[in-house]
Write a protein that holds these residues in place. Structure first.
Motif, PDB file in Angstrom:
ATOM      1  N   LEU A 192       0.967  -1.239   0.002  1.00 55.74           N
ATOM      2  CA  LEU A 192       0.054  -0.076  -0.005  1.00 55.74           C
ATOM      3  C   LEU A 192       0.753   1.298  -0.113  1.00 55.74           C
ATOM      4  O   LEU A 192       0.183   2.349  -0.227  1.00 55.74           O
ATOM      5  CB  LEU A 192      -0.935  -0.124   1.270  1.00 55.74           C
ATOM      6  CG  LEU A 192      -2.062  -1.203   1.056  1.00 55.74           C
ATOM      7  CD1 LEU A 192      -2.930  -1.138   2.489  1.00 55.74           C
ATOM      8  CD2 LEU A 192      -2.869  -0.431  -0.132  1.00 55.74           C
ATOM      9  N   GLU A 193       2.325   1.320  -0.050  1.00 52.27           N
ATOM     10  CA  GLU A 193       2.905   2.323   0.250  1.00 52.27           C
ATOM     11  C   GLU A 193       2.788   3.338  -1.012  1.00 52.27           C
ATOM     12  O   GLU A 193       2.783   4.652  -0.723  1.00 52.27           O
ATOM     13  CB  GLU A 193       4.473   1.965  -0.183  1.00 52.27           C
ATOM     14  CG  GLU A 193       5.572   2.987  -0.084  1.00 52.27           C
ATOM     15  CD  GLU A 193       5.793   3.790   1.426  1.00 52.27           C
ATOM     16  OE1 GLU A 193       5.342   2.819   2.587  1.00 52.27           O
ATOM     17  OE2 GLU A 193       5.846   4.659   1.533  1.00 52.27           O
ATOM     18  N   VAL A 274     -15.439  -4.898  -1.314  1.00 54.68           N
ATOM     19  CA  VAL A 274     -16.258  -5.383  -0.279  1.00 54.68           C
ATOM     20  C   VAL A 274     -14.959  -5.809   0.543  1.00 54.68           C
ATOM     21  O   VAL A 274     -14.270  -6.796   0.142  1.00 54.68           O
ATOM     22  CB  VAL A 274     -17.244  -6.773  -0.418  1.00 54.68           C
ATOM     23  CG1 VAL A 274     -17.621  -7.081   0.821  1.00 54.68           C
ATOM     24  CG2 VAL A 274     -18.429  -5.905  -1.249  1.00 54.68           C
ATOM     25  N   LEU A 275     -14.783  -5.513   1.533  1.00 53.89           N
ATOM     26  CA  LEU A 275     -13.733  -5.518   2.673  1.00 53.89           C
ATOM     27  C   LEU A 275     -14.292  -6.644   3.789  1.00 53.89           C
ATOM     28  O   LEU A 275     -15.468  -6.486   4.180  1.00 53.89           O
ATOM     29  CB  LEU A 275     -12.867  -4.436   3.090  1.00 53.89           C
ATOM     30  CG  LEU A 275     -12.100  -3.880   1.923  1.00 53.89           C
ATOM     31  CD1 LEU A 275     -11.303  -2.727   2.685  1.00 53.89           C
ATOM     32  CD2 LEU A 275     -11.348  -4.524   1.055  1.00 53.89           C
ATOM     33  N   VAL A 296      -5.878  -5.740   2.687  1.00 53.50           N
ATOM     34  CA  VAL A 296      -4.822  -4.975   1.891  1.00 53.50           C
ATOM     35  C   VAL A 296      -4.899  -5.096   0.413  1.00 53.50           C
ATOM     36  O   VAL A 296      -4.717  -4.262  -0.467  1.00 53.50           O
ATOM     37  CB  VAL A 296      -3.373  -5.294   2.620  1.00 53.50           C
ATOM     38  CG1 VAL A 296      -2.068  -4.725   1.718  1.00 53.50           C
ATOM     39  CG2 VAL A 296      -3.291  -4.806   3.957  1.00 53.50           C
ATOM     40  N   ASN A 297      -4.890  -6.207  -0.013  1.00 51.11           N
ATOM     41  CA  ASN A 297      -4.606  -6.833  -1.460  1.00 51.11           C
ATOM     42  C   ASN A 297      -5.988  -6.232  -2.190  1.00 51.11           C
ATOM     43  O   ASN A 297      -5.798  -5.552  -3.309  1.00 51.11           O
ATOM     44  CB  ASN A 297      -4.399  -8.072  -1.585  1.00 51.11           C
ATOM     45  CG  ASN A 297      -3.307  -8.890  -1.091  1.00 51.11           C
ATOM     46  OD1 ASN A 297      -2.192  -8.075  -1.063  1.00 51.11           O
ATOM     47  ND2 ASN A 297      -3.291  -9.934  -0.657  1.00 51.11           N
ATOM     48  N   ALA A 298      -7.199  -6.220  -1.698  1.00 51.86           N
ATOM     49  CA  ALA A 298      -8.386  -5.806  -2.331  1.00 51.86           C
ATOM     50  C   ALA A 298      -8.332  -4.365  -2.707  1.00 51.86           C
ATOM     51  O   ALA A 298      -8.608  -3.807  -3.605  1.00 51.86           O
ATOM     52  CB  ALA A 298      -9.492  -6.400  -1.821  1.00 51.86           C
ATOM     53  N   LEU A 299      -7.782  -3.730  -1.421  1.00 60.01           N
ATOM     54  CA  LEU A 299      -7.809  -2.272  -1.590  1.00 60.01           C
ATOM     55  C   LEU A 299      -6.714  -1.796  -2.398  1.00 60.01           C
ATOM     56  O   LEU A 299      -6.891  -0.936  -3.346  1.00 60.01           O
ATOM     57  CB  LEU A 299      -7.563  -1.674  -0.218  1.00 60.01           C
ATOM     58  CG  LEU A 299      -7.604  -0.026  -0.066  1.00 60.01           C
ATOM     59  CD1 LEU A 299      -9.076   0.293  -0.484  1.00 60.01           C
ATOM     60  CD2 LEU A 299      -7.523   0.278   1.525  1.00 60.01           C
TER      61      LEU A 299
END
Length: 306
Positions: A192-193, A274-275, A296-299
């Protein structure tokens, strides 16, 4: 005769002390939510038998007080709670279960929030007209992986209070879990950096701990007030802000109003993701580490596509 008796006693002691740990009775733990169940299992391992009162797909504000849940609590040795009123229905269940050791302050009660830096503590008076505002602060702290060391320390203390002879075992299991968590946090930060500072809109005010941990910004909520359907004016303002600030992602938990979220996203040229608000909320989130990893990966995928 005395010599034979001493030999018999020595043999009996040897048998008792060599009984394998896994043959001893397990500690019966009830957690109010699935994320706390997963963290308790991470510390307790095969020394605990853990059940969750709420299900992963549920909105924790709407858990029904049922006799079957009281039965679980009646049999429990320990109860792990959120501690910030997310599971406000727990105390009614404990009263109905007639298990005094699980009452607030009792030896079987574990408050997982003790020591957690709490966000969004209301400054003034809180009443129902404000919606589902929690007087003790935002209760969704477990979505920040940096709070897991604190929550697991509280859980360890509770388990060791009941079975002090196993503290060393619980310490070792917690250290192993935290080692896996640290390695995962490094990956999550790297993922996410490049999105630091990005803005998202959320359906319900569930994600502030998760977003702030990774340097993301919650720009608004579709709900006008927590748990209360939004007014047309509020929705229009949210869509206008999303367009003006080029916000392209709406975050939703599985229990949220997907149709409304998709309508807002469509009007603003954004997408809905959807998280998992807890362990087991969506497919592939059967443990705490899997839950945070999924989010993290979905976002990252959604922000990368926007």
């Amino acid at each position: 005769m005395h010599r034979l008796f001493r030999l018999f006693i020595a043999g009996l002691v040897a048998v008792v002390t060599t009984v394998p740990v896994h043959a001893q009775p397990k500690i019966r733990v009830v957690a109010s939510t699935p994320d706390l169940k997963s963290l308790t299992e991470a510390v307790g391992g095969d020394r605990v038998d853990v059940e969750s009162l709420a299900r992963g797909w549920q909105n924790f504000h709407d858990v029904e007080v049922r006799p079957s849940l009281m039965v679980k609590l009646r049999r429990a040795d320990l109860l792990v709670t959120n501690g910030l009123d997310l599971d406000f229905w727990v105390d009614s269940l404990v009263q109905g279960a007639h298990n005094p050791k699980l009452l607030v302050g009792g030896p079987g009660r574990i408050d997982a929030s003790r020591g957690v830096p709490v966000q969004e503590i209301p400054a003034g008076r809180v009443d129902r007209s404000m919606g589902d505002v929690h007087p003790l602060g935002n209760p969704h702290y477990t979505l920040d992986p940096a709070t897991a060391p604190i929550a697991t320390a509280n859980i360890l203390d509770g388990l060791a209070r009941l079975t002090p002879e196993h503290r060393e075992l619980f310490d070792r299991r917690r250290d192993e879990f935290l080692g896996r968590l640290r390695a995962a946090q490094t990956r999550w930060r790297e993922t996410l950096e490049r999105f630091k500072g990005a803005k998202v809109v959320v359906y319900h005010n569930t994600w502030i701990y998760f977003l702030s941990r990774f340097g993301l910004t919650q720009a608004g909520t579709i709900e006008d007030r927590p748990g209360i359907p939004p007014s047309p004016a509020h929705l229009a303002a949210i869509v206008r802000r999303m367009k003006d600030e080029r916000i392209r992602v709406v975050v939703l938990a599985p229990w949220g109003d997907r149709r409304l979220a998709e309508r807002v996203a469509a009007d603003a040229g954004a997408q809905v993701i959807v998280l998992a608000h807890t362990v087991g909320a969506v497919k592939g989130t059967d443990s705490y580490l899997e839950m945070i990893g999924h989010n993290v990966n979905a976002l990252a995928r959604a922000l990368g596509a926007s």
